[in-house]
Enzyme design. Structure first.
Site, PDB file in Angstrom:
ATOM      1  N   LYS A 147      -1.738  34.483  74.590  1.00  0.00           N
ATOM      2  CA  LYS A 147      -1.933  35.903  75.910  1.00  0.00           C
ATOM      3  C   LYS A 147      -2.992  35.423  76.080  1.00  0.00           C
ATOM      4  O   LYS A 147      -3.485  35.398  77.345  1.00  0.00           O
ATOM      5  CB  LYS A 147      -1.443  36.958  74.998  1.00  0.00           C
ATOM      6  N   ASN A 148      -4.293  35.384  75.470  1.00  0.00           N
ATOM      7  CA  ASN A 148      -5.323  35.638  75.621  1.00  0.00           C
ATOM      8  C   ASN A 148      -6.082  34.727  75.928  1.00  0.00           C
ATOM      9  O   ASN A 148      -6.966  34.736  77.065  1.00  0.00           O
ATOM     10  CB  ASN A 148      -6.464  36.060  74.506  1.00  0.00           C
TER      11      ASN A 148
ATOM     12  N   ARG B 230     -13.110  49.973  76.646  1.00  0.00           N
ATOM     13  CA  ARG B 230     -13.754  48.388  77.216  1.00  0.00           C
ATOM     14  C   ARG B 230     -14.575  48.762  78.861  1.00  0.00           C
ATOM     15  O   ARG B 230     -13.882  48.198  79.583  1.00  0.00           O
ATOM     16  CB  ARG B 230     -12.936  47.953  76.863  1.00  0.00           C
TER      17      ARG B 230
ATOM     18  N   ARG C 260       4.542  43.496  75.160  1.00  0.00           N
ATOM     19  CA  ARG C 260       2.873  43.472  75.401  1.00  0.00           C
ATOM     20  C   ARG C 260       2.413  41.717  74.954  1.00  0.00           C
ATOM     21  O   ARG C 260       1.682  41.103  75.759  1.00  0.00           O
ATOM     22  CB  ARG C 260       2.104  44.161  75.531  1.00  0.00           C
TER      23      ARG C 260
END
Length: 438
Positions: free
Chosen positions: A32-33, A134, A417
């Protein structure tokens, strides 16, 4: 995956009956990242970009919806290969509205590519997991150093480039950027923006994650000139334009690590196809010290575990150290291991929210600031628990695999997710797990 399906998933639960060992093979999906920044990288060119091994995740569906909303043509193939084709030639609206990005922090990755190619971008301040601050100030300062004019108003980042000498839009200019802390998405944003900037950009204190290396390799295929990716210092020589490419998304090291911890906790013998051991050295070292047998070869990792393992203390830190995204999953293993361990979280201040739910299952954990002290217990007992973020969800699933009786994990939309068909993969290796649809 439209709004109706998302609303249903918000209420779905996982039912897990623990006590089974795991055996067989699991196919590890694309990361995903890596997929999310690479979908944004396709905005840098008017040519067609084809990505293979794109995971079927809610965040990916949200990113596709986001870029389609800009006018981009983006299609996922009907097969199971995870192929997505993107053409940003018709992009007409360089804007990422709040309604589409409120559930996903990675939306800020659209900022650099849009600004570099179109000279302007309007991007909502991102949402996502509630695991701490973040801040995007690092992104803003870095892009300002490259010549962007940026304001934050009404929850939006408004970015533009001053007009060029001919009255048209200008270009970003190369700069030396040193961030105050190591930031993965910041490094990715600067990396993408710098490919079309005028002159050389040097990124100091750059993140070194494999997903950044994979993004750089994709950009190089598109015609970018990049050196040093995978180190603390990356050099990018800007080019006039980028072209299309075909690229395979790297395997998901966090999904790999999650399944390694699941087998270590539940016991068994499982081969993870496409797993990259060289991307998980810190986690695998701890698993071996705990007593698991981990072997690896080209394109696979095998883990064998039996009985209670030995508890392991660790401290999260930037890659190549122990990843914060694996903290909760390894804590689930420590909960039922022999001995007492300490887990120190240095990256996100709110990343112990899963602890209260683990205590409901019978874990013995004390929190002292950034440190969790875990006293291993022989058994956990099933209960209803609630996921608070993506990796917390995975840790509760692992706990459920070893707890006696039934564990119900609620709010698994967090899990969707970041994990592609997690329950189906676990079921295929012997877990008693099913999704209860609302």
């Amino acid at each position: 995956m439209g709004g109706q399906r998302r609303a249903v998933n918000n209420m779905d639960k996982l039912s897990i009956k623990g006590g089974r060992s795991l055996a067989g093979r699991v196919e590890i999906s694309g990361a995903k990242n890596a997929a999310l920044p690479e979908l944004c990288a396709a905005l840098l060119t008017a040519d067609t970009v084809t990505l293979h091994n794109v995971p079927g995740l809610q965040d990916v569906a949200t990113m596709l919806k986001l870029i389609r909303n800009m006018g981009v043509e983006a299609e996922r193939s009907a097969g199971v290969s995870g192929t997505v084709t993107i053409n940003a030639g018709p992009l007409s609206s360089p804007e990422a509205p709040y309604e589409l990005v409120k559930t996903m922090r990675a939306s800020v990755l659209a900022l650099g590519p849009l600004l570099a190619r179109f000279g302007e971008a309007t991007v909502s301040l991102p949402g996502g997991c509630a695991i701490g601050s973040r801040p995007v100030d690092q992104h803003i300062r870095g892009l300002q150093a490259m010549g962007a004019e940026i304001a934050v108003e009404h929850g939006y980042i408004l970015a533009k480039l001053p007009a060029g000498p001919d009255g048209g839009r200008g270009r970003l200019r190369g700069a030396s950027i040193t961030t105050d802390m190591v930031t993965v998405t910041g490094t990715e944003n600067f990396l993408m923006a710098a490919t079309l900037a005028k002159g050389e950009t040097i990124l100091e204190n750059a993140a070194q994650e494999p997903e950044i290396v994979d993004l750089a390799e994709m950009l190089i295929k598109m015609g970018a000139e990049i050196q040093g990716h995978g180190t603390r210092r990356i050099r990018i020589q800007g080019v006039e334009r980028l072209h299309g490419c075909t690229h395979q998304v790297v395997a998901d090291r966090i999904e790999t690590g999650t399944f390694l911890c699941a087998v270590a906790a539940a016991g068994g013998d499982v081969v993870l196809n496409h797993g990259r051991a060289d991307h998980l050295d810190a986690v695998i070292d701890k698993l071996r010290e705990a007593g698991a047998t981990v072997t690896a070869g080209a394109g696979f990792i095998r883990i064998q575990a039996q009985g209670r393992l030995k508890a392991q203390s660790f401290r999260t830190t930037e890659y190549p150290g122990f990843p914060t995204d694996m903290q909760a999953q390894f804590m689930a293993l420590n909960m039922i291991a022999e001995g007492t361990s300490t887990v120190t979280e240095t990256i996100f201040e709110n990343r112990f929210m899963h602890v209260n739910e683990m205590v409901r299952l019978g874990a013995k954990i004390q929190i002292e600031g950034k440190v969790a002290v875990i006293e291993g217990v022989e058994r956990l007992s099933g209960a209803t628990v609630m996921a608070t973020d993506l990796r917390a969800s995975a840790s509760l699933v692992i706990a459920g695999l070893v707890a006696t009786g039934e564990t119900l994990v609620e709010r698994i939309y967090h899990l969707d997710r970041g994990y592609d068909q997690m329950e189906a993969k676990l079921r295929s290796i012997g877990a008693d797990i099913e999704r209860i649809r609302s």
